[in-house]
Motif scaffolding. Structure first.
Motif, short mmCIF file in Angstrom:
data_model
loop_
_atom_site.label_atom_id
_atom_site.label_comp_id
_atom_site.label_asym_id
_atom_site.label_seq_id
_atom_site.Cartn_x
_atom_site.Cartn_y
_atom_site.Cartn_z
N SER A 86 25.74 77.49 35.11
CA SER A 86 25.97 77.75 33.69
C SER A 86 24.87 77.14 32.84
O SER A 86 24.46 77.72 31.83
N TYR A 93 30.26 83.34 31.54
CA TYR A 93 30.89 84.66 31.62
C TYR A 93 32.33 84.59 31.14
O TYR A 93 33.08 83.69 31.51
N ARG A 133 30.69 90.63 27.99
CA ARG A 133 30.37 90.17 29.34
C ARG A 133 30.24 88.66 29.40
O ARG A 133 30.75 88.00 30.28
N ARG A 134 29.47 88.10 28.43
CA ARG A 134 29.24 86.65 28.47
C ARG A 134 28.92 86.11 27.08
O ARG A 134 28.52 86.84 26.19
#
Length: 179
Positions: A86, A93, A133-134
């Motif tokens: 991350s 995500y 998505r993220r």
């Protein structure tokens, strides 16, 4: 919580003090669940300030109105335990099921409200079909400022789905809440 005053009747019994009239409304309004803690701080004259902690020890804030004050449904949420990856990719995500169910398509930003009351505008990346998505642009500044490290958990509670906004609480790997 949020400056609202609740009038709750109490009675004494052999087992202690019991909350009666008004408690069920307070309970429902704050979406209390099994494992939550309500901390009462006495302010004098039969008045208390309350803090509510969820099962992970994070303080629960009700900064946005809820659909019905009689609803006992908790705010939709998800949590992410930060990994080294991350930090390398500077993004996290969003679980697909959560994004499909609770977030509008083709949205570009989300607001994140931290436990200290600061608001962050964070950019989102989407799939081709518009589903989030993220969480990306601005996320690195957030986790850096908040001193979030690998192993820490971020809890995202959705407080507005039309213009996405979350309350975000962070719990350090050792269980201590971060501000």
């Amino acid at each position: 919580m949020g400056g609202r005053v609740w009038n709750i009747e109490v009675i004494r019994s052999d087992e202690g003090i019991i909350f009666t009239t008004g408690w069920s409304e307070f309970f429902a309004h704050h979406s209390l669940n099994f494992g939550y803690f309500v901390v009462f701080e006495y302010r004098g004259n039969s008045t208390f300030f309350t803090s509510i902690l969820d099962h992970s020890g994070c303080e629960v804030h009700m900064d946005a109105p809820i659909a019905s004050s009689s609803s006992s449904q908790p705010l939709p949420s998800f949590q992410i335990t930060m990994s080294a990856r991350s930090f390398c990719h500077r993004c996290i995500y969003v679980p697909g099921t959560f994004a499909r169910t609770h977030l509008p398509r083709f949205v570009n930003e989300v607001q994140i409200h931290d436990a200290a009351g600061r608001v962050w505008q964070i950019g989102l990346d989407r799939r081709g079909n518009g589903i989030v998505r993220r969480i990306a642009r601005g996320w690195a500044a957030f986790y850096s400022t908040k001193n979030i490290s690998p192993g820490d958990t971020c809890v995202f509670k959705l407080i507005n789905s039309d213009i996405p906004a979350f309350n975000v609480y962070t719990v350090a790997a050792g269980g201590r809440q971060l501000l």
